[in-house]
Write a protein that holds these residues in place. Structure first.
Motif, mmCIF file in Angstrom:
data_model
loop_
_atom_site.group_PDB
_atom_site.id
_atom_site.type_symbol
_atom_site.label_atom_id
_atom_site.label_comp_id
_atom_site.label_asym_id
_atom_site.label_seq_id
_atom_site.Cartn_x
_atom_site.Cartn_y
_atom_site.Cartn_z
ATOM 1 N N GLY A 1 -39.219 11.165 -6.221
ATOM 2 C CA GLY A 1 -40.099 10.973 -7.285
ATOM 3 C C GLY A 1 -39.642 11.269 -8.847
ATOM 4 N N GLY A 2 -38.890 11.424 -9.244
ATOM 5 C CA GLY A 2 -38.366 11.488 -10.770
ATOM 6 C C GLY A 2 -38.437 10.938 -11.531
ATOM 7 N N ALA A 3 -38.387 9.267 -10.562
ATOM 8 C CA ALA A 3 -38.483 7.485 -11.712
ATOM 9 C C ALA A 3 -39.262 7.006 -11.973
ATOM 10 C CB ALA A 3 -37.758 7.054 -10.784
ATOM 11 N N THR A 4 -39.661 6.764 -13.591
ATOM 12 C CA THR A 4 -41.369 6.323 -13.388
ATOM 13 C C THR A 4 -41.832 5.612 -12.297
ATOM 14 O OG1 THR A 4 -39.775 4.601 -14.269
ATOM 15 C CG2 THR A 4 -40.078 5.686 -15.934
ATOM 16 N N ASP A 5 -41.312 4.204 -11.666
ATOM 17 C CA ASP A 5 -41.638 4.008 -10.787
ATOM 18 C C ASP A 5 -42.879 5.003 -9.148
ATOM 19 O OD1 ASP A 5 -39.848 4.349 -9.285
ATOM 20 O OD2 ASP A 5 -39.301 1.998 -9.407
ATOM 21 N N GLY A 6 -42.001 6.368 -9.429
ATOM 22 C CA GLY A 6 -42.603 7.225 -8.698
ATOM 23 C C GLY A 6 -41.362 7.577 -7.158
ATOM 24 N N ASN A 7 -40.053 6.141 -7.620
ATOM 25 C CA ASN A 7 -38.624 6.446 -6.428
ATOM 26 C C ASN A 7 -38.027 7.429 -6.680
ATOM 27 O OD1 ASN A 7 -39.141 3.753 -4.537
ATOM 28 N ND2 ASN A 7 -39.463 3.301 -6.246
ATOM 29 N N ALA A 8 -36.991 7.563 -6.484
ATOM 30 C CA ALA A 8 -36.035 8.652 -6.530
ATOM 31 C C ALA A 8 -35.335 9.129 -7.943
ATOM 32 C CB ALA A 8 -35.267 9.095 -5.201
ATOM 33 N N LEU A 9 -35.021 9.323 -8.958
ATOM 34 C CA LEU A 9 -33.993 9.318 -10.107
ATOM 35 C C LEU A 9 -32.692 9.552 -9.550
ATOM 36 C CD1 LEU A 9 -34.287 8.991 -12.925
ATOM 37 C CD2 LEU A 9 -34.094 10.668 -13.419
ATOM 38 N N CYS A 10 -31.856 8.790 -9.338
ATOM 39 C CA CYS A 10 -30.604 8.902 -9.215
ATOM 40 C C CYS A 10 -29.471 8.992 -10.550
ATOM 41 C CB CYS A 10 -30.326 7.792 -8.076
ATOM 42 S SG CYS A 10 -28.636 7.647 -7.701
ATOM 43 N N VAL A 11 -28.827 9.198 -10.513
ATOM 44 C CA VAL A 11 -27.456 10.235 -11.370
ATOM 45 C C VAL A 11 -26.574 9.680 -11.133
ATOM 46 C CG1 VAL A 11 -26.988 11.310 -13.377
ATOM 47 C CG2 VAL A 11 -30.037 11.500 -12.525
ATOM 48 N N VAL A 12 -25.891 9.055 -11.475
ATOM 49 C CA VAL A 12 -24.225 8.480 -11.062
ATOM 50 C C VAL A 12 -22.663 9.693 -12.201
ATOM 51 C CG1 VAL A 12 -24.519 6.912 -9.296
ATOM 52 C CG2 VAL A 12 -23.839 6.281 -12.330
ATOM 53 N N THR A 13 -21.751 9.403 -12.085
ATOM 54 C CA THR A 13 -21.196 9.978 -12.727
ATOM 55 C C THR A 13 -20.133 8.734 -12.791
ATOM 56 O OG1 THR A 13 -20.795 12.688 -12.137
ATOM 57 C CG2 THR A 13 -18.748 11.026 -12.544
ATOM 58 N N TRP A 14 -19.559 8.168 -13.939
ATOM 59 C CA TRP A 14 -18.893 6.835 -14.137
ATOM 60 C C TRP A 14 -18.732 7.108 -15.332
ATOM 61 C CZ3 TRP A 14 -21.039 2.890 -17.673
ATOM 62 C CH2 TRP A 14 -20.561 1.430 -18.008
ATOM 63 N N ARG A 15 -17.068 6.583 -15.395
ATOM 64 C CA ARG A 15 -15.962 6.835 -16.472
ATOM 65 C C ARG A 15 -16.281 8.073 -17.238
ATOM 66 N NH1 ARG A 15 -16.171 1.258 -19.263
ATOM 67 N NH2 ARG A 15 -15.503 -0.402 -18.172
ATOM 68 N N GLY A 16 -16.416 9.486 -16.043
ATOM 69 C CA GLY A 16 -17.061 9.914 -17.117
ATOM 70 C C GLY A 16 -17.765 10.438 -17.568
ATOM 71 N N VAL A 17 -19.096 10.286 -17.268
ATOM 72 C CA VAL A 17 -20.045 9.779 -18.180
ATOM 73 C C VAL A 17 -21.624 10.056 -17.086
ATOM 74 C CG1 VAL A 17 -22.389 9.048 -19.608
ATOM 75 C CG2 VAL A 17 -19.436 9.601 -20.362
ATOM 76 N N GLU A 18 -21.622 11.263 -17.138
ATOM 77 C CA GLU A 18 -23.361 11.413 -16.188
ATOM 78 C C GLU A 18 -24.629 10.144 -16.960
ATOM 79 O OE1 GLU A 18 -24.240 15.316 -15.393
ATOM 80 O OE2 GLU A 18 -22.204 15.961 -14.759
ATOM 81 N N THR A 19 -25.064 9.589 -15.973
ATOM 82 C CA THR A 19 -26.309 8.689 -16.438
ATOM 83 C C THR A 19 -27.040 8.220 -15.667
ATOM 84 O OG1 THR A 19 -26.268 6.158 -17.764
ATOM 85 C CG2 THR A 19 -24.778 6.470 -16.773
ATOM 86 N N SER A 20 -27.554 7.662 -15.678
ATOM 87 C CA SER A 20 -29.628 7.504 -15.017
ATOM 88 C C SER A 20 -29.010 5.967 -14.515
ATOM 89 C CB SER A 20 -30.837 7.724 -15.441
ATOM 90 O OG SER A 20 -31.104 8.934 -15.655
ATOM 91 N N VAL A 21 -29.547 5.412 -13.313
ATOM 92 C CA VAL A 21 -28.812 4.683 -12.455
ATOM 93 C C VAL A 21 -30.392 3.763 -11.569
ATOM 94 C CG1 VAL A 21 -26.788 4.344 -13.073
ATOM 95 C CG2 VAL A 21 -27.635 4.607 -10.704
ATOM 96 N N ALA A 22 -30.397 2.825 -12.219
ATOM 97 C CA ALA A 22 -31.841 1.761 -10.727
ATOM 98 C C ALA A 22 -30.748 1.732 -9.829
ATOM 99 C CB ALA A 22 -32.226 0.803 -11.459
ATOM 100 N N TYR A 23 -31.016 1.209 -8.851
ATOM 101 C CA TYR A 23 -30.823 1.429 -7.510
ATOM 102 C C TYR A 23 -31.319 0.622 -6.242
ATOM 103 C CZ TYR A 23 -33.604 4.850 -5.671
ATOM 104 O OH TYR A 23 -34.474 5.302 -5.416
ATOM 105 N N ASN A 24 -30.181 -0.525 -5.649
ATOM 106 C CA ASN A 24 -30.997 -1.175 -4.635
ATOM 107 C C ASN A 24 -32.180 -0.943 -3.697
ATOM 108 O OD1 ASN A 24 -31.020 -2.935 -2.538
ATOM 109 N ND2 ASN A 24 -29.783 -4.321 -3.062
#
Length: 86
Positions: free
Chosen positions: A33-56
């Motif tokens: 429920g953390g995303a702006t559209d009410g879905n899950a907010l997903c954070v990934v580690t990519w290239r050593g950086v933690e960042t929020s991303v959208a998902y399919n």
């Protein structure tokens, strides 16, 4: 994160990286429920950086999943979970 975005945005154009490419990442956290559209907010580690991303919509993020990102600066989108990787 801004440095990473600036680095990526400078890689487009003739003779440089393509405008979109795929890279692996690891799901770091999931907030239901953390995303702006009410879905899950997903954070990934990519290239050593933690960042929020959208998902399919067909994918449900799970911590520690290895996922395939579509990188199209300035956005990152999880396409799918990668299985069978060593």
């Amino acid at each position: 994160m801004r440095r990473l975005a600036a680095e990526l945005s400078g890689r487009s154009g003739p003779g440089k990286r393509p405008s979109s490419w795929l890279e692996p990442a690891v799901v770091y956290s999931v907030t239901p429920g953390g995303a702006t559209d009410g879905n899950a907010l997903c954070v990934v580690t990519w290239r050593g950086v933690e960042t929020s991303v959208a998902y399919n919509a067909a994918y449900t993020p799970v911590i520690s999943d290895v996922v395939l990102l579509n990188v199209q600066p300035p956005s990152l989108v999880i396409l799918c979970r990668v299985i069978g990787s060593p």
